[in-house]
Design an enzyme around this catalytic site. Sequence first.
Site, PDB file in Angstrom:
ATOM      1  N   TRP A 157      -3.090  -2.543  -1.576  1.00  0.00           N
ATOM      2  CA  TRP A 157      -2.696  -3.911  -2.275  1.00  0.00           C
ATOM      3  C   TRP A 157      -3.431  -4.901  -0.932  1.00  0.00           C
ATOM      4  CZ3 TRP A 157      -0.250  -8.362  -0.414  1.00  0.00           C
ATOM      5  CH2 TRP A 157       0.250  -9.282  -1.221  1.00  0.00           C
ATOM      6  N   CYS A 193       0.854  -1.042   0.150  1.00  0.00           N
ATOM      7  CA  CYS A 193       0.087   0.058  -0.177  1.00  0.00           C
ATOM      8  C   CYS A 193       0.985   1.258  -0.095  1.00  0.00           C
ATOM      9  CB  CYS A 193      -0.911   0.196   1.210  1.00  0.00           C
ATOM     10  SG  CYS A 193      -1.872  -1.493   1.611  1.00  0.00           S
ATOM     11  N   LYS A 214      12.678 -13.857 -13.220  1.00  0.00           N
ATOM     12  CA  LYS A 214      12.087 -12.353 -14.037  1.00  0.00           C
ATOM     13  C   LYS A 214      11.189 -13.031 -14.835  1.00  0.00           C
ATOM     14  CE  LYS A 214      13.328  -9.761 -12.210  1.00  0.00           C
ATOM     15  NZ  LYS A 214      14.176  -9.707 -11.144  1.00  0.00           N
ATOM     16  N   GLU A 224      17.656 -16.387 -10.998  1.00  0.00           N
ATOM     17  CA  GLU A 224      17.255 -14.750 -11.292  1.00  0.00           C
ATOM     18  C   GLU A 224      16.485 -14.964 -12.484  1.00  0.00           C
ATOM     19  OE1 GLU A 224      16.581 -12.558  -9.575  1.00  0.00           O
ATOM     20  OE2 GLU A 224      16.490 -10.845 -10.841  1.00  0.00           O
ATOM     21  N   HIS A 260      19.088 -35.922 -11.201  1.00  0.00           N
ATOM     22  CA  HIS A 260      18.376 -36.458 -10.053  1.00  0.00           C
ATOM     23  C   HIS A 260      17.065 -36.335  -9.944  1.00  0.00           C
ATOM     24  CE1 HIS A 260      22.399 -37.439  -8.369  1.00  0.00           C
ATOM     25  NE2 HIS A 260      22.891 -36.265  -8.821  1.00  0.00           N
ATOM     26  N   LYS A 296       6.010  -3.891  -5.096  1.00  0.00           N
ATOM     27  CA  LYS A 296       7.551  -3.403  -4.945  1.00  0.00           C
ATOM     28  C   LYS A 296       8.306  -3.860  -3.860  1.00  0.00           C
ATOM     29  CE  LYS A 296      11.410  -1.844  -7.062  1.00  0.00           C
ATOM     30  NZ  LYS A 296      12.085  -3.020  -7.665  1.00  0.00           N
ATOM     31  N   ARG A 341       4.652   0.537  -6.079  1.00  0.00           N
ATOM     32  CA  ARG A 341       4.498  -0.328  -4.964  1.00  0.00           C
ATOM     33  C   ARG A 341       3.583  -1.571  -5.293  1.00  0.00           C
ATOM     34  NH1 ARG A 341       6.542   2.159  -0.608  1.00  0.00           N
ATOM     35  NH2 ARG A 341       5.176   1.170   0.748  1.00  0.00           N
ATOM     36  N   ASN A 375      -1.070   1.434   5.952  1.00  0.00           N
ATOM     37  CA  ASN A 375      -0.310   0.329   5.066  1.00  0.00           C
ATOM     38  C   ASN A 375       0.062  -0.612   6.258  1.00  0.00           C
ATOM     39  OD1 ASN A 375       1.644  -1.061   3.754  1.00  0.00           O
ATOM     40  ND2 ASN A 375       3.216   0.642   3.810  1.00  0.00           N
ATOM     41  N   GLY A 376       0.015  -1.797   6.118  1.00  0.00           N
ATOM     42  CA  GLY A 376       0.250  -2.731   7.073  1.00  0.00           C
ATOM     43  C   GLY A 376      -0.800  -3.692   7.425  1.00  0.00           C
ATOM     44  N   GLU A 396       7.842 -13.819 -13.076  1.00  0.00           N
ATOM     45  CA  GLU A 396       6.990 -12.921 -12.476  1.00  0.00           C
ATOM     46  C   GLU A 396       6.514 -11.806 -13.472  1.00  0.00           C
ATOM     47  OE1 GLU A 396       9.328 -10.038  -9.697  1.00  0.00           O
ATOM     48  OE2 GLU A 396      10.960 -10.459 -11.140  1.00  0.00           O
TER      49      GLU A 396
HETATM   50  C1  F6R Z   1      11.884  -9.539  -7.919  1.00  0.00           C
HETATM   51  C2  F6R Z   1      11.989  -8.727  -6.815  1.00  0.00           C
HETATM   52  C3  F6R Z   1      11.543  -9.209  -5.493  1.00  0.00           C
HETATM   53  C4  F6R Z   1      12.594  -8.288  -4.651  1.00  0.00           C
HETATM   54  C5  F6R Z   1      12.152  -8.919  -3.077  1.00  0.00           C
HETATM   55  C6  F6R Z   1      12.968  -8.237  -2.104  1.00  0.00           C
HETATM   56  O1  F6R Z   1      12.186  -8.785  -9.199  1.00  0.00           O
HETATM   57  O2  F6R Z   1      11.983  -7.549  -7.267  1.00  0.00           O
HETATM   58  O3  F6R Z   1      11.939 -10.675  -5.578  1.00  0.00           O
HETATM   59  O4  F6R Z   1      13.702  -8.692  -4.920  1.00  0.00           O
HETATM   60  O5  F6R Z   1      10.872  -8.549  -2.946  1.00  0.00           O
HETATM   61  O6  F6R Z   1      12.996  -6.747  -2.130  1.00  0.00           O
HETATM   62  P1  F6R Z   1      13.934  -5.878  -1.462  1.00  0.00           P
HETATM   63  O7  F6R Z   1      15.161  -6.049  -2.271  1.00  0.00           O
HETATM   64  O8  F6R Z   1      13.336  -4.634  -1.473  1.00  0.00           O
HETATM   65  O9  F6R Z   1      14.151  -6.466  -0.088  1.00  0.00           O
END
Ligand code: F6R
Length: 618
Positions: free
Chosen positions: A74, A2, A493, A489, A512, A613, A27, A100-101, A496
């Site tokens: 959110w 949020c 990517k 990674e 395995h 985010k 966010r 937010n929370g 997501e």
């Molecule tokens: C994926 C992504 C997330 C963040 C994760 C941690 O592209 O961005 O997996 O890496 O939510 O976020 P931070 O680094 O802000 O703790």
Amino acid sequence: MCGIIAITGRDDAIAQVLAGLKRLEYRGYDSAGVAAVGAHDLEVVKRAGKLEELTRALDDTPLAASTGLGHTRWATHGAPTDRNAHPHLDPSGRVAVIHNGILENYGALKAELGDVRFASDTDSEVAAHLVARELGRLQDGPDLLTAVRRVVAQLEGAFALGFVAVDDPDTVVVAKREAPLIVAHADGVGYCASDVAALIDHTRDVAALLDGQIARIRPDGIDVVDVDGTPVEPHRFHVDWDLDAAEKQGYDHFMLKEIHEQPQAVADTLLDRLTASSDGETPRLHLDELRIDEREFARIDKVFILACGTSLHAGMLGKLAIEHWAGIPVDVEVASEFRYRDPIVDPHTLVIAISQSGETIDTIAAASHGRDQRAPVIALTNVVGSTLAREADGVLYTHAGPEIAVASTKAFTTQIVGCLILGLYLAQVRGRVYASEAEDILTRLQQIPAAIEQTLLLDQEIRELAERYRDTDYTMFIGRHAGLPIAMEGALKLKEISYLHAEAFPAGEMKHGPIALIEPGSLVVALAPAGHVFGKMVSNIQEVRARGASVLAIGTDGSTADLKEHAHHVLTLPEPPHELAGPVLAAIPLQLFAYHVATLRGEDVDQPRNLAKTVTVE
Ligand code: F6R
């Protein structure tokens, strides 16, 4: 998650609140709303869906006020509907809240209010009811700050809360516990927001509230107190990036812009890492902020790296760097799991917490669990003034600038660079590398930005591959050693932002179990740079190809010739200046591949479904 914004002291407060919400969009959210404080009542407009829905509704019902609240939600408690969108009002419509929370004891608080009708299914609404009740109980007239203090004392859980009340106009009161809140005052206007991106239009001198702090924001200034009303100091800082950095600058998406910003971001992260030593000899590596004696780091015998998602993948590379240069055993752990087991942590354990935002609740909680056992903590983060940065004993900043796209790109590659610097730093404080060696390696690392530029030239080739594989149902990423975190990674990517199924495995694990998944039509992306595991990767490529998979290999100048005999497609990266720096380059084609697949499929790459985010709730 949020996003919160509040403004008091300018006639166009609601328009500015909307502009701020736009900057908080990244966010992640599924509904949005605003509240305007009028002379006699509060007006609220809120809508499920994107900000365009809210803007359209505001075009039909324009709100004019000099004090306003805005929120992007959110959903956690209650579906993403109009009625559950924030702000929420108390039953008399005289107090509005944004939150937010999660208010963990909202059930008990609602029950305590008795037979009161709630207009939403959220945990947040109860806070407006409680503040309205407290305002009514005050003998000396309406004082929103006192009412909020009394309510905050009853709340359990994590929150950034913002309140306005008709009876105490031109006032916004905000409270923070375990969710970020930034306040600022400039030119007779008071502001508050979940992060600086929403305030950067107005001022770059801001203050982060600390846990337990409550701020009264008015056009003539800001008072910050604790829950007892005692004045306290927030953490004041200056934001060193400007509005341009938070704009798309001609790119179609923030993600693409951020991918292309990597040469600069990496160069900035490498900049000024050496300071002249007191003995006038070779310069030494240093952290950006250090709040304990460096000798504490010299005494450690074990390291835990804690992080989530993409940051965790950078942490896996941190393990390789620290074990290689500093010779200390390193465990890398998902932050959300760390404190639910019994990790062996003591004052000789170093905790390294990696987080782009510095606000990820699990990473903050895991780091503070380490601190409770008296372990020194280093934060590797991108956000100055973030909770993690403030709470750590030492901080190394990745100077990536604001990362707006939900899918992390430039933050990741700068985190890898940060991990290399940390590995060298620890080796230096433990006397494992001479300052001159560290300087030599750092000098070689300065070649990375140019190598990234060269890697970005593969864009068109990658787009053509994305066109070919855009509808592949299953993609497997495989790698060994430094290639494994990049495989992980790459899979993250792709899934997501394109919502296609993608997984990563250590290439040596294929036989395995995972190789059973391979069938004609599968795509395997193999990380195969020149180096000590290259021969083994070639065997793995042959195995999956023999079972019908198409193979896209990511090689380097030194491995391409061999790869061309075995893989269907080969992307050739420049040879990195150090084997451990190779992942910085290898991450880039996988970012571009995911980006192109997702855009070709018409997905919203900057704000993928269900994702936020910054994950500020558990
Ligand atoms: C994926 C992504 C997330 C963040 C994760 C941690 O592209 O961005 O997996 O890496 O939510 O976020 P931070 O680094 O802000 O703790």
